[in-house]
Design a protein around this motif. Structure first.
Motif, PDB file in Angstrom:
ATOM      1  N   ALA A  74       0.771  -1.272   0.092  1.00 22.66           N
ATOM      2  CA  ALA A  74      -0.074  -0.128   0.053  1.00 22.66           C
ATOM      3  C   ALA A  74       0.804   1.212  -0.089  1.00 22.66           C
ATOM      4  O   ALA A  74       0.557   2.356  -0.801  1.00 22.66           O
ATOM      5  CB  ALA A  74      -0.936   0.010   1.146  1.00 22.66           C
ATOM      6  N   HIS A  75       1.938   1.139   0.748  1.00 19.96           N
ATOM      7  CA  HIS A  75       2.739   2.327   0.838  1.00 19.96           C
ATOM      8  C   HIS A  75       4.325   2.266   0.631  1.00 19.96           C
ATOM      9  O   HIS A  75       4.724   3.391   0.672  1.00 19.96           O
ATOM     10  CB  HIS A  75       2.463   3.025   2.722  1.00 19.96           C
ATOM     11  N   GLY A  76       4.523   1.117  -0.034  1.00 17.92           N
ATOM     12  CA  GLY A  76       5.976   1.253   0.009  1.00 17.92           C
ATOM     13  C   GLY A  76       6.570   1.969  -1.347  1.00 17.92           C
ATOM     14  O   GLY A  76       5.798   2.156  -2.259  1.00 17.92           O
ATOM     15  N   LEU A  77       7.733   2.048  -1.157  1.00 19.69           N
ATOM     16  CA  LEU A  77       8.459   2.798  -2.347  1.00 19.69           C
ATOM     17  C   LEU A  77       8.827   1.813  -3.187  1.00 19.69           C
ATOM     18  O   LEU A  77       8.824   0.481  -2.937  1.00 19.69           O
ATOM     19  CB  LEU A  77       9.701   3.325  -1.897  1.00 19.69           C
ATOM     20  N   THR A  78       8.724   2.009  -4.635  1.00 18.72           N
ATOM     21  CA  THR A  78       9.216   0.863  -5.521  1.00 18.72           C
ATOM     22  C   THR A  78      10.735   1.003  -6.166  1.00 18.72           C
ATOM     23  O   THR A  78      11.213   2.206  -6.000  1.00 18.72           O
ATOM     24  CB  THR A  78       8.483   1.254  -6.823  1.00 18.72           C
ATOM     25  N   ALA A  79      11.042   0.027  -6.431  1.00 16.06           N
ATOM     26  CA  ALA A  79      12.622   0.147  -7.119  1.00 16.06           C
ATOM     27  C   ALA A  79      12.744  -1.193  -8.052  1.00 16.06           C
ATOM     28  O   ALA A  79      11.903  -1.990  -8.132  1.00 16.06           O
ATOM     29  CB  ALA A  79      13.767  -0.006  -6.073  1.00 16.06           C
ATOM     30  N   GLU A  80      13.744  -1.028  -8.836  1.00 15.43           N
ATOM     31  CA  GLU A  80      14.068  -2.150  -9.929  1.00 15.43           C
ATOM     32  C   GLU A  80      15.179  -2.874  -9.325  1.00 15.43           C
ATOM     33  O   GLU A  80      16.035  -2.614  -8.861  1.00 15.43           O
ATOM     34  CB  GLU A  80      14.411  -1.613 -11.101  1.00 15.43           C
ATOM     35  N   ALA A  81      14.686  -4.145  -9.141  1.00 12.49           N
ATOM     36  CA  ALA A  81      15.622  -5.006  -8.561  1.00 12.49           C
ATOM     37  C   ALA A  81      16.158  -6.133  -9.822  1.00 12.49           C
ATOM     38  O   ALA A  81      15.626  -6.486 -10.804  1.00 12.49           O
ATOM     39  CB  ALA A  81      15.153  -6.001  -7.503  1.00 12.49           C
ATOM     40  N   ARG A  82      17.416  -6.787  -9.535  1.00 12.20           N
ATOM     41  CA  ARG A  82      17.772  -7.596 -10.123  1.00 12.20           C
ATOM     42  C   ARG A  82      17.635  -9.290  -9.696  1.00 12.20           C
ATOM     43  O   ARG A  82      18.358  -9.121  -8.500  1.00 12.20           O
ATOM     44  CB  ARG A  82      19.280  -7.409 -10.920  1.00 12.20           C
ATOM     45  N   CYS A  83      17.144 -10.257 -10.303  1.00 11.24           N
ATOM     46  CA  CYS A  83      17.288 -11.458  -9.560  1.00 11.24           C
ATOM     47  C   CYS A  83      18.827 -12.173  -9.845  1.00 11.24           C
ATOM     48  O   CYS A  83      19.264 -12.214 -10.883  1.00 11.24           O
ATOM     49  CB  CYS A  83      16.373 -12.377 -10.426  1.00 11.24           C
ATOM     50  N   LEU A  84      19.364 -12.277  -8.776  1.00  5.17           N
ATOM     51  CA  LEU A  84      20.829 -12.820  -8.656  1.00  5.17           C
ATOM     52  C   LEU A  84      20.713 -14.335  -8.892  1.00  5.17           C
ATOM     53  O   LEU A  84      21.684 -15.010  -9.491  1.00  5.17           O
ATOM     54  CB  LEU A  84      21.454 -12.458  -7.628  1.00  5.17           C
ATOM     55  N   ASN A  85      19.734 -15.070  -8.162  1.00  2.00           N
ATOM     56  CA  ASN A  85      19.737 -16.454  -8.202  1.00  2.00           C
ATOM     57  C   ASN A  85      18.472 -17.058  -8.067  1.00  2.00           C
ATOM     58  O   ASN A  85      17.534 -16.426  -7.457  1.00  2.00           O
ATOM     59  CB  ASN A  85      20.696 -16.975  -6.898  1.00  2.00           C
ATOM     60  N   THR A  86      18.141 -18.140  -8.204  1.00  3.09           N
ATOM     61  CA  THR A  86      16.997 -18.862  -7.794  1.00  3.09           C
ATOM     62  C   THR A  86      17.253 -20.174  -7.440  1.00  3.09           C
ATOM     63  O   THR A  86      18.190 -20.708  -7.688  1.00  3.09           O
ATOM     64  CB  THR A  86      15.881 -19.222  -9.126  1.00  3.09           C
ATOM     65  N   TYR A  87      16.677 -20.797  -6.271  1.00  2.54           N
ATOM     66  CA  TYR A  87      16.933 -22.105  -5.729  1.00  2.54           C
ATOM     67  C   TYR A  87      15.596 -22.905  -5.223  1.00  2.54           C
ATOM     68  O   TYR A  87      14.588 -21.986  -5.238  1.00  2.54           O
ATOM     69  CB  TYR A  87      18.078 -22.234  -4.781  1.00  2.54           C
TER      70      TYR A  87
ATOM     71  N   THR B 298      18.685  -1.242  -5.432  1.00  2.00           N
ATOM     72  CA  THR B 298      19.165   0.103  -4.838  1.00  2.00           C
ATOM     73  C   THR B 298      18.192   0.992  -4.441  1.00  2.00           C
ATOM     74  O   THR B 298      17.059   1.064  -5.207  1.00  2.00           O
ATOM     75  CB  THR B 298      20.027   0.665  -5.962  1.00  2.00           C
ATOM     76  N   THR B 299      18.204   1.499  -3.028  1.00  2.00           N
ATOM     77  CA  THR B 299      17.127   2.103  -2.749  1.00  2.00           C
ATOM     78  C   THR B 299      17.415   3.777  -3.355  1.00  2.00           C
ATOM     79  O   THR B 299      18.320   3.978  -4.305  1.00  2.00           O
ATOM     80  CB  THR B 299      17.165   2.644  -1.070  1.00  2.00           C
ATOM     81  N   ARG B 300      16.391   4.603  -2.993  1.00  2.75           N
ATOM     82  CA  ARG B 300      16.259   5.810  -3.539  1.00  2.75           C
ATOM     83  C   ARG B 300      17.674   6.677  -3.159  1.00  2.75           C
ATOM     84  O   ARG B 300      18.028   7.705  -3.776  1.00  2.75           O
ATOM     85  CB  ARG B 300      15.052   6.695  -3.236  1.00  2.75           C
ATOM     86  N   ASP B 301      17.768   6.237  -2.181  1.00  3.40           N
ATOM     87  CA  ASP B 301      19.338   7.043  -1.426  1.00  3.40           C
ATOM     88  C   ASP B 301      20.706   6.405  -1.792  1.00  3.40           C
ATOM     89  O   ASP B 301      21.690   6.720  -1.265  1.00  3.40           O
ATOM     90  CB  ASP B 301      19.126   7.370   0.194  1.00  3.40           C
ATOM     91  N   GLY B 302      20.565   5.299  -2.738  1.00  7.02           N
ATOM     92  CA  GLY B 302      21.675   4.562  -3.266  1.00  7.02           C
ATOM     93  C   GLY B 302      22.143   3.357  -2.370  1.00  7.02           C
ATOM     94  O   GLY B 302      23.364   3.069  -2.820  1.00  7.02           O
ATOM     95  N   GLN B 303      21.787   2.931  -1.249  1.00 10.42           N
ATOM     96  CA  GLN B 303      22.004   1.861  -0.422  1.00 10.42           C
ATOM     97  C   GLN B 303      21.404   0.758  -1.340  1.00 10.42           C
ATOM     98  O   GLN B 303      20.556   0.572  -1.835  1.00 10.42           O
ATOM     99  CB  GLN B 303      21.513   1.836   0.713  1.00 10.42           C
ATOM    100  N   LYS B 304      22.445  -0.620  -1.254  1.00  5.46           N
ATOM    101  CA  LYS B 304      22.145  -1.893  -2.054  1.00  5.46           C
ATOM    102  C   LYS B 304      21.624  -2.683  -1.107  1.00  5.46           C
ATOM    103  O   LYS B 304      22.389  -2.698   0.213  1.00  5.46           O
ATOM    104  CB  LYS B 304      23.410  -2.312  -2.685  1.00  5.46           C
ATOM    105  N   PHE B 305      20.578  -3.433  -1.339  1.00  2.19           N
ATOM    106  CA  PHE B 305      20.056  -4.398  -0.299  1.00  2.19           C
ATOM    107  C   PHE B 305      19.801  -5.658  -1.226  1.00  2.19           C
ATOM    108  O   PHE B 305      19.363  -5.530  -2.494  1.00  2.19           O
ATOM    109  CB  PHE B 305      18.811  -4.000   0.216  1.00  2.19           C
ATOM    110  N   ARG B 306      19.899  -6.802  -0.511  1.00  2.00           N
ATOM    111  CA  ARG B 306      19.908  -8.105  -1.019  1.00  2.00           C
ATOM    112  C   ARG B 306      18.694  -8.826  -0.266  1.00  2.00           C
ATOM    113  O   ARG B 306      18.780  -8.633   1.049  1.00  2.00           O
ATOM    114  CB  ARG B 306      21.015  -8.844  -1.170  1.00  2.00           C
TER     115      ARG B 306
END
Length: 145
Positions: free
Chosen positions: A35-48, A70-78
């Motif tokens: 409902a309130h989340g920010l959106t970003a483009e993610a890349r799938c690194l792996n599937t298992y 990558t968040t809007r402020d430039g931090q990377k998360f997995r």
């Protein structure tokens, strides 16, 4: 002996209450991201796939995806997510939603509120029935002895 008849059901009831609280918190968090989340483009690194069961029981498997965004402020998360789209493979780009205050909690699942409510309700109902069964066992054990 009497304490054992109360201790074991008490521990199971406590586990059921803890589990129900965790399931409800996860559902509320997911709903809030949708409902309130920010959106970003993610890349799938792996599937298992995680597989369980076997021998004399049915085998079931769950597809997991590992995403990086990558968040809007430039931090990377997995993050690792179960139950995603089976057509997404490593290297694909997908949209994710995350909360600005908790970017480590993200989801690539498409909003499905009915499914979320139903799944949460079934799990909480199961845990409730298990807890009531333990209470009834403790009460009947008390009256029998």
């Amino acid at each position: 002996m009497d304490a054992f008849l109360y201790f074991v059901p008490g521990v199971i009831v406590a586990g059921c209450v803890f589990g129900a609280v965790q399931v409800i918190r996860r559902a509320l968090r997911t709903s809030r991201m949708w409902a309130h989340g920010l959106t970003a483009e993610a890349r799938c690194l792996n599937t298992y796939t995680k597989t369980g069961g076997g021998n004399d029981t049915a085998v079931h498997s769950t597809l997991h995806h590992v995403y990086e965004y990558t968040t809007r402020d430039g931090q990377k998360f997995r993050f690792d997510e179960a139950g995603g789209d089976s057509t997404v493979v490593a290297g694909d780009h997908v949209g994710v939603r995350y909360l600005a205050e908790r970017p480590q909690w993200a989801t690539a699942l498409q909003p499905a509120r009915g499914r979320l409510i139903f799944g949460t309700g079934v799990l909480v109902a199961f845990l409730g029935v298990l807890a009531v069964g333990c209470v009834l066992f403790a009460v009947s054990a008390h009256s029998a002895f």
